[in-house]
Design a protein around this motif. Structure first.
Motif, PDB file in Angstrom:
ATOM      1  N   PHE A 135     -15.702  10.374  26.946  1.00  0.00           N
ATOM      2  CA  PHE A 135     -15.122  10.154  25.618  1.00  0.00           C
ATOM      3  C   PHE A 135     -13.626   9.831  25.660  1.00  0.00           C
ATOM      4  CE2 PHE A 135     -13.295  11.300  21.565  1.00  0.00           C
ATOM      5  CZ  PHE A 135     -14.214  10.838  20.647  1.00  0.00           C
ATOM      6  N   PRO A 136     -12.783  10.636  26.336  1.00  0.00           N
ATOM      7  CA  PRO A 136     -11.351  10.289  26.347  1.00  0.00           C
ATOM      8  C   PRO A 136     -11.053   8.984  27.063  1.00  0.00           C
ATOM      9  CG  PRO A 136     -11.796  12.126  27.845  1.00  0.00           C
ATOM     10  CD  PRO A 136     -13.045  11.902  27.045  1.00  0.00           C
ATOM     11  N   GLY A 137     -11.882   8.598  28.039  1.00  0.00           N
ATOM     12  CA  GLY A 137     -11.674   7.309  28.696  1.00  0.00           C
ATOM     13  C   GLY A 137     -11.803   6.163  27.724  1.00  0.00           C
ATOM     14  N   THR A 138     -12.837   6.207  26.874  1.00  0.00           N
ATOM     15  CA  THR A 138     -13.040   5.152  25.876  1.00  0.00           C
ATOM     16  C   THR A 138     -12.000   5.232  24.768  1.00  0.00           C
ATOM     17  OG1 THR A 138     -15.412   5.192  26.326  1.00  0.00           O
ATOM     18  CG2 THR A 138     -14.706   4.165  24.268  1.00  0.00           C
ATOM     19  N   ARG A 139     -11.676   6.438  24.358  1.00  0.00           N
ATOM     20  CA  ARG A 139     -10.757   6.602  23.234  1.00  0.00           C
ATOM     21  C   ARG A 139      -9.344   6.140  23.559  1.00  0.00           C
ATOM     22  NH1 ARG A 139      -9.538  12.327  20.109  1.00  0.00           N
ATOM     23  NH2 ARG A 139      -8.214  11.476  18.474  1.00  0.00           N
ATOM     24  N   HIS A 140      -8.881   6.474  24.752  1.00  0.00           N
ATOM     25  CA  HIS A 140      -7.500   6.166  25.118  1.00  0.00           C
ATOM     26  C   HIS A 140      -7.377   5.007  26.106  1.00  0.00           C
ATOM     27  CE1 HIS A 140      -6.449   9.969  23.163  1.00  0.00           C
ATOM     28  NE2 HIS A 140      -7.361  10.565  23.908  1.00  0.00           N
ATOM     29  N   GLY A 141      -8.510   4.524  26.653  1.00  0.00           N
ATOM     30  CA  GLY A 141      -8.465   3.434  27.624  1.00  0.00           C
ATOM     31  C   GLY A 141      -7.883   3.838  28.962  1.00  0.00           C
ATOM     32  N   LEU A 142      -8.029   5.126  29.330  1.00  0.00           N
ATOM     33  CA  LEU A 142      -7.373   5.654  30.519  1.00  0.00           C
ATOM     34  C   LEU A 142      -8.375   5.952  31.622  1.00  0.00           C
ATOM     35  CD1 LEU A 142      -4.927   8.157  28.791  1.00  0.00           C
ATOM     36  CD2 LEU A 142      -4.393   5.880  29.666  1.00  0.00           C
ATOM     37  N   SER A 143      -7.910   5.833  32.872  1.00  0.00           N
ATOM     38  CA  SER A 143      -8.738   6.143  34.033  1.00  0.00           C
ATOM     39  C   SER A 143      -8.673   7.639  34.345  1.00  0.00           C
ATOM     40  CB  SER A 143      -8.268   5.334  35.241  1.00  0.00           C
ATOM     41  OG  SER A 143      -6.945   5.697  35.584  1.00  0.00           O
ATOM     42  N   PHE A 144      -9.535   8.068  35.253  1.00  0.00           N
ATOM     43  CA  PHE A 144      -9.587   9.488  35.613  1.00  0.00           C
ATOM     44  C   PHE A 144      -8.260  10.018  36.168  1.00  0.00           C
ATOM     45  CE2 PHE A 144     -10.200  12.334  39.305  1.00  0.00           C
ATOM     46  CZ  PHE A 144     -10.496  13.509  38.617  1.00  0.00           C
ATOM     47  N   PRO A 145      -7.573   9.317  37.111  1.00  0.00           N
ATOM     48  CA  PRO A 145      -6.322   9.877  37.625  1.00  0.00           C
ATOM     49  C   PRO A 145      -5.270  10.102  36.549  1.00  0.00           C
ATOM     50  CG  PRO A 145      -7.096   8.131  39.078  1.00  0.00           C
ATOM     51  CD  PRO A 145      -7.949   8.073  37.840  1.00  0.00           C
ATOM     52  N   ILE A 146      -5.198   9.203  35.564  1.00  0.00           N
ATOM     53  CA  ILE A 146      -4.206   9.369  34.500  1.00  0.00           C
ATOM     54  C   ILE A 146      -4.597  10.526  33.582  1.00  0.00           C
ATOM     55  CG2 ILE A 146      -3.072   8.245  32.555  1.00  0.00           C
ATOM     56  CD1 ILE A 146      -2.245   7.216  35.309  1.00  0.00           C
ATOM     57  N   LEU A 147      -5.865  10.657  33.249  1.00  0.00           N
ATOM     58  CA  LEU A 147      -6.312  11.788  32.438  1.00  0.00           C
ATOM     59  C   LEU A 147      -6.088  13.104  33.171  1.00  0.00           C
ATOM     60  CD1 LEU A 147      -9.625  10.321  30.971  1.00  0.00           C
ATOM     61  CD2 LEU A 147      -7.554  10.876  29.690  1.00  0.00           C
ATOM     62  N   ALA A 148      -6.242  13.092  34.500  1.00  0.00           N
ATOM     63  CA  ALA A 148      -6.012  14.315  35.275  1.00  0.00           C
ATOM     64  C   ALA A 148      -4.560  14.755  35.199  1.00  0.00           C
ATOM     65  CB  ALA A 148      -6.418  14.092  36.730  1.00  0.00           C
ATOM     66  N   ARG A 149      -3.641  13.824  34.984  1.00  0.00           N
ATOM     67  CA  ARG A 149      -2.218  14.180  34.844  1.00  0.00           C
ATOM     68  C   ARG A 149      -1.998  15.056  33.618  1.00  0.00           C
ATOM     69  NH1 ARG A 149       1.347  10.433  37.528  1.00  0.00           N
ATOM     70  NH2 ARG A 149       2.875  10.626  35.856  1.00  0.00           N
ATOM     71  N   SER A 150      -2.766  14.813  32.547  1.00  0.00           N
ATOM     72  CA  SER A 150      -2.584  15.612  31.337  1.00  0.00           C
ATOM     73  C   SER A 150      -2.994  17.060  31.559  1.00  0.00           C
ATOM     74  CB  SER A 150      -3.399  15.011  30.185  1.00  0.00           C
ATOM     75  OG  SER A 150      -4.795  15.197  30.391  1.00  0.00           O
ATOM     76  N   THR A 151      -3.901  17.299  32.494  1.00  0.00           N
ATOM     77  CA  THR A 151      -4.387  18.653  32.748  1.00  0.00           C
ATOM     78  C   THR A 151      -3.651  19.326  33.891  1.00  0.00           C
ATOM     79  OG1 THR A 151      -6.601  18.023  31.998  1.00  0.00           O
ATOM     80  CG2 THR A 151      -6.428  20.025  33.314  1.00  0.00           C
ATOM     81  N   PHE A 152      -3.431  18.608  34.985  1.00  0.00           N
ATOM     82  CA  PHE A 152      -2.856  19.214  36.187  1.00  0.00           C
ATOM     83  C   PHE A 152      -1.379  18.881  36.388  1.00  0.00           C
ATOM     84  CE2 PHE A 152      -7.372  19.256  36.942  1.00  0.00           C
ATOM     85  CZ  PHE A 152      -7.586  20.434  37.625  1.00  0.00           C
ATOM     86  N   GLY A 153      -0.827  17.970  35.598  1.00  0.00           N
ATOM     87  CA  GLY A 153       0.572  17.610  35.740  1.00  0.00           C
ATOM     88  C   GLY A 153       0.758  16.348  36.558  1.00  0.00           C
ATOM     89  N   PRO A 154       1.940  15.706  36.476  1.00  0.00           N
ATOM     90  CA  PRO A 154       2.176  14.441  37.186  1.00  0.00           C
ATOM     91  C   PRO A 154       2.220  14.589  38.703  1.00  0.00           C
ATOM     92  CG  PRO A 154       4.195  15.219  36.155  1.00  0.00           C
ATOM     93  CD  PRO A 154       3.100  16.112  35.670  1.00  0.00           C
ATOM     94  N   ARG A 155       2.363  15.799  39.201  1.00  0.00           N
ATOM     95  CA  ARG A 155       2.260  16.046  40.640  1.00  0.00           C
ATOM     96  C   ARG A 155       0.976  16.795  40.978  1.00  0.00           C
ATOM     97  NH1 ARG A 155       8.447  18.020  42.218  1.00  0.00           N
ATOM     98  NH2 ARG A 155       9.509  16.131  41.518  1.00  0.00           N
ATOM     99  N   GLY A 156       0.587  17.713  40.137  1.00  0.00           N
ATOM    100  CA  GLY A 156      -0.601  18.524  40.402  1.00  0.00           C
ATOM    101  C   GLY A 156      -1.903  17.752  40.356  1.00  0.00           C
ATOM    102  N   TYR A 157      -1.907  16.607  39.655  1.00  0.00           N
ATOM    103  CA  TYR A 157      -3.144  15.824  39.569  1.00  0.00           C
ATOM    104  C   TYR A 157      -3.585  15.315  40.935  1.00  0.00           C
ATOM    105  CZ  TYR A 157      -1.365  11.164  40.563  1.00  0.00           C
ATOM    106  OH  TYR A 157      -0.864  10.062  41.201  1.00  0.00           O
ATOM    107  N   PHE A 158      -2.659  15.343  41.889  1.00  0.00           N
ATOM    108  CA  PHE A 158      -2.968  14.878  43.239  1.00  0.00           C
ATOM    109  C   PHE A 158      -4.147  15.650  43.832  1.00  0.00           C
ATOM    110  CE2 PHE A 158      -2.498  15.289  47.827  1.00  0.00           C
ATOM    111  CZ  PHE A 158      -2.312  13.982  48.232  1.00  0.00           C
TER     112      PHE A 158
END
Length: 540
Positions: A135-158
Motif C-alpha cells: 500500500f505505501p509503495g503505491t500511495r507514495h511511489g516509493l521503493s522498499f529501501p526508501i520506505l525503510a528509512r522512515s522506520t529505521f532511519g537514514p543510516r539504520g535502514y542499511f
C-alpha cells in the motif's frame, strides 16, 4: 474500493502518536519546510536536480538523493495494471522452487490434498501482510529501501536492506543453479557432470539474466506479461502428460498420506511457516513493484494472484509428483529429474529447456534481483545504478552453496526457508506497525531523502534504536533452533525447536508488538516530561 482509497489518500488519518519519535522533534516543530515537489509531472523526476530535495549529506552515510532510481515514481510513469501485477505473480509462482516445495510435501509424507491445503492456507495468510506492505509503495511511489528509512532511519535502514538483500542473493544462487543444472541435464545428459561444467552452466545462466534485466524495470514487466501465457501452456502440458500416463486423475491422486495424525501436525506447522517464508521476502520488498501500479485497486487485485496461482501450480506439482509413483515406480519431486526420466526427442527436450529456463528466469529476476539492486543503489547511489546493482547481486550469489541447500527436501524446508524467515519476519512486522499504527499512514516524502540532523526521520544519529532493538528481539528466539538444525548446538529444548519451526510467525508478531510497545512508552514518557517541564516553567 478505489474511491475509498482515493479518499484515504486525500484525507490522511491522524497518527496514533502525534509526537514523532526523534529527540529533535521539539526543535523542528516550527521549522519551515520547502513545499513538497509535485510527483505527477509527465517529465521523469531527477531527485538530484530538485532544489527542495538537496539534503545536507552526512560524510558517514550514503546519500539517497543522487540517483533517479530512488526517486518517487511520478503518476505518469505508473503503468502497472491489475493484469500486470497478476502476471508478475504468474511469473513468480511458476518455477522450479515452487514445484519443488510442493513436491517436498509429498516427499515428507503428505497426501496431495493435504499439500494443497497447506500451501493455499499459508498463502492466504500471507496476503494480508503482502497488501499492507504494498500500500505505501503505491500511495507514495516509493521503493522498499526508501520506505525503510522512515522506520529505521537514514543510516539504520542499511541493516534491514542488507538482510533482505542477502536472502535475495541466496535465492538468486539457488534459482540460477537450478536453471544451469536444467540446461546441462537436458542438453547434455550425463549421470555425474564434472564440476567445471556445472559452474560454467551456472555462470551462463547468471549472465543471461543480467542481459535481460539490463534495459530496466519496464523490460521486467514485459518479460512477465509475455511469459505468463507460455508458462501456463507448458504447465498444463505437463499436467496432461501425467494424467494420460497414469490413467486419469483418480489413480494419479490416489497416493495417501504416510503420516499419522500426530506426525502430520509435526510436519504441518513447519511446512506452513516454510510456505509463508517462501514469499515473505517478496512481501517485504513488494513496494519495489507496487510503486509502479496505477491505483491501489490495481495492486490489490493483482496481489490476489498469489494465493490463486500458487494453489493452482501446487496442484500441478503435487499431482505430477504423486503420478510418478504410478508411472515410474518411485516418487520424483524434482521436475528436472522427472523431465530427464521422461526423455523424448529433440522437440521435447527443446520445449523442456525453454519452459524451465523461462520459469526460472521470470521468478529469479523479479523476486531476487530487483530488491538487492535497489538496496545497493540506496547504499551508494553515486557508485551504483540499477544495472550495476544487478551485476553485484549475481557476484554475491556466487558465494552461496545452493547445491547443499537443495540436497534434500528437509534441508530446503528446514534449513533455508525457516532460517531465512527468522531474518525477514521481524522487518515486515516492524515496518507495518510503524506505518499504520505509529505514523498513522503519514509520510513526509521530502524528509525521507534528508540525512541531516534536522531531518524528521533522523532519530538518534540516523538510527531508530527502537526499531533496531525490536529487530534483535524478533531474531534471537529462533537462533537456538537454527543452530540445532545446522548441527552447531546438540542440546536444544523442545521450546526453541518449536519456535524455530514457526520462525516467521514468532519473529513477525514479536518484533511488531515490541516495536509498538516501546514506541508507545517512549512517546508517553516524553509527554509526561513535557508536562512536568511546563509546570516548572509556570512555577518559576
Amino acid at each position: 474500493m478505489e474511491s475509498r482509497l482515493l479518499h484515504l489518500h486525500r484525507h490522511h488519518r491522524p497518527p496514533l502518536f502525534p509526537l514523532h519519535l526523534s529527540p529533535n522533534s521539539s526543535r523542528r516543530r516550527h521549522r519551515q519546510l520547502h513545499p513538497l515537489p509535485q510527483f505527477n509531472s509527465p517529465i521523469p523526476m531527477q531527485l538530484s536536480h530538485h532544489p527542495s530535495l538537496s539534503p545536507i549529506v552526512s560524510s558517514h552515510s550514503p546519500s539517497a538523493s543522487s540517483s533517479s532510481d530512488l526517486a518517487p515514481i511520478p503518476q505518469s510513469q505508473r503503468t502497472f495494471t491489475a493484469f500486470d501485477m497478476a502476471s508478475l505473480w504468474i511469473g513468480l509462482v511458476v518455477g522450479i522452487p515452487s514445484y519443488y516445495l510442493a513436491g517436498s510435501l509429498v516427499d515428507l509424507g503428505m497426501s496431495w490434498w493435504q499439500g494443497i491445503a497447506t500451501v493455499s492456507f499459508s498463502n492466504f495468510l500471507l496476503l494480508l501482510p503482502l497488501t499492507l506492505s504494498a500500500f505505501p509503495g503505491t500511495r507514495h511511489g516509493l521503493s522498499f529501501p526508501i520506505l525503510a528509512r522512515s522506520t529505521f532511519g537514514p543510516r539504520g535502514y542499511f541493516l534491514p536492506s542488507l538482510l533482505r538483500s542477502l536472502v535475495a542473493c541466496g535465492w538468486f544462487s539457488i534459482e540460477s543453479w537450478i536453471g544451469g543444472r536444467a540446461l546441462l541435464l537436458l542438453l547434455l545428459p550425463l549421470p555425474h557432470p564434472p564440476l567445471p561444467l556445472q559452474f560454467a552452466s551456472f555462470l551462463f545462466f547468471c549472465l543471461a539474466q543480467i542481459a535481460l534485466i539490463w534495459p530496466g524495470m519496464d523490460s521486467i514487466r514485459k518479460l512477465e506479461v509475455y511469459s505468463a501465457p507460455i508458462l501456463i501452456l507448458l504447465t498444463s502440458s505437463l499436467l496432461l502428460w501425467s494424467v494420460s500416463s497414469s490413467g486419469g486423475f483418480g489413480p494419479m491422486l490416489s497416493l495417501t498420506s504416510r503420516l499419522s495424525p500426530s506426525e502430520f501436525w509435526s510436519v504441518f506447522f513447519p511446512a506452513l511457516n516454510a510456505n509463508i517464508s517462501f514469499w515473505a521476502t517478496v512481501a517485504l520488498n513488494i513496494p519495489d513493484f507496487s510503486r509502479y501500479a496505477r491505483t491501489q485497486r490495481d495492486q490489490i487485485l493483482g496481489q490476489i494472484g498469489l494465493p490463486v496461482f500458487m494453489g493452482l501450480f501446487t496442484f500441478v506439482g503435487l499431482a505430477v509428483t504423486s503420478s510418478t509413483q504410478l508411472i515410474l515406480g518411485r516418487v520424483i519431486s524434482d521436475p528436472i529429474h522427472l523431465l530427464a526420466e521422461i526423455g523424448g526427442g529433440p522437440i521435447t527436450k527443446l520445449v523442456a529447456v525453454v519452459g524451465i529456463s523461462l520459469a526460472t528466469i521470470t521468478t529469479n529476476i523479479a523476486a531476487n534481483m530487483v530488491a538487492p539492486a535497489n538496496a545497493l543503489v540506496s547504499f551508494n547511489p553515486s557508485l551504483f545504478n540499477f544495472q550495476r546493482g544487478a551485476v553485484v547481486t549475481a557476484l554475491i550469489g556466487l558465494l552461496f552453496q545452493p547445491w547443499k541447500l537443495l540436497g534434500s527436501s528437509e534441508s530446503f524446508l528446514y534449513t533455508w526457508l525457516l532460517g531465512s524467515s527468522a531474518l525477514i519476519g521481524p522487518i515486515g512486522g516492524i515496518m507495518i506497525v510503524d506505518y499504520y499504527l505509529v505514523k498513522g499512514m503519514e509520510l513526509n516524502v521530502e524528509e525521507l531523502y534528508k540525512e541531516d540532523r534536522e531531518g524528521k526521520y533522523y532519530y538518534w544519529g540516523g538510527y531508530n534504536l527502537v526499531a533496531m532493538a525490536a529487530l534483535v528481539v524478533g531474531v534471537l528466539p529462533a537462533l537456538p533452533g537454527f543452530l540445532n538444525k545446522v548441527g552447531i548446538l546438540s542440546n536444544t529444548s523442545g521450546f526453541f525447536v518449536g519456535v524455530y519451526n514457526n520462525a516467521w510467525f514468532v519473529s513477525f508478531f514479536l518484533a511488531g508488538f515490541v516495536y509498538w510497545g516501546l514506541s508507545w512508552l517512549l512517546v508517553l514518557s516524553r509527554r509526561v516530561g513535557g508536562e512536568i517541564g511546563e509546570e516548572r516553567g509556570l512555577i518559576s
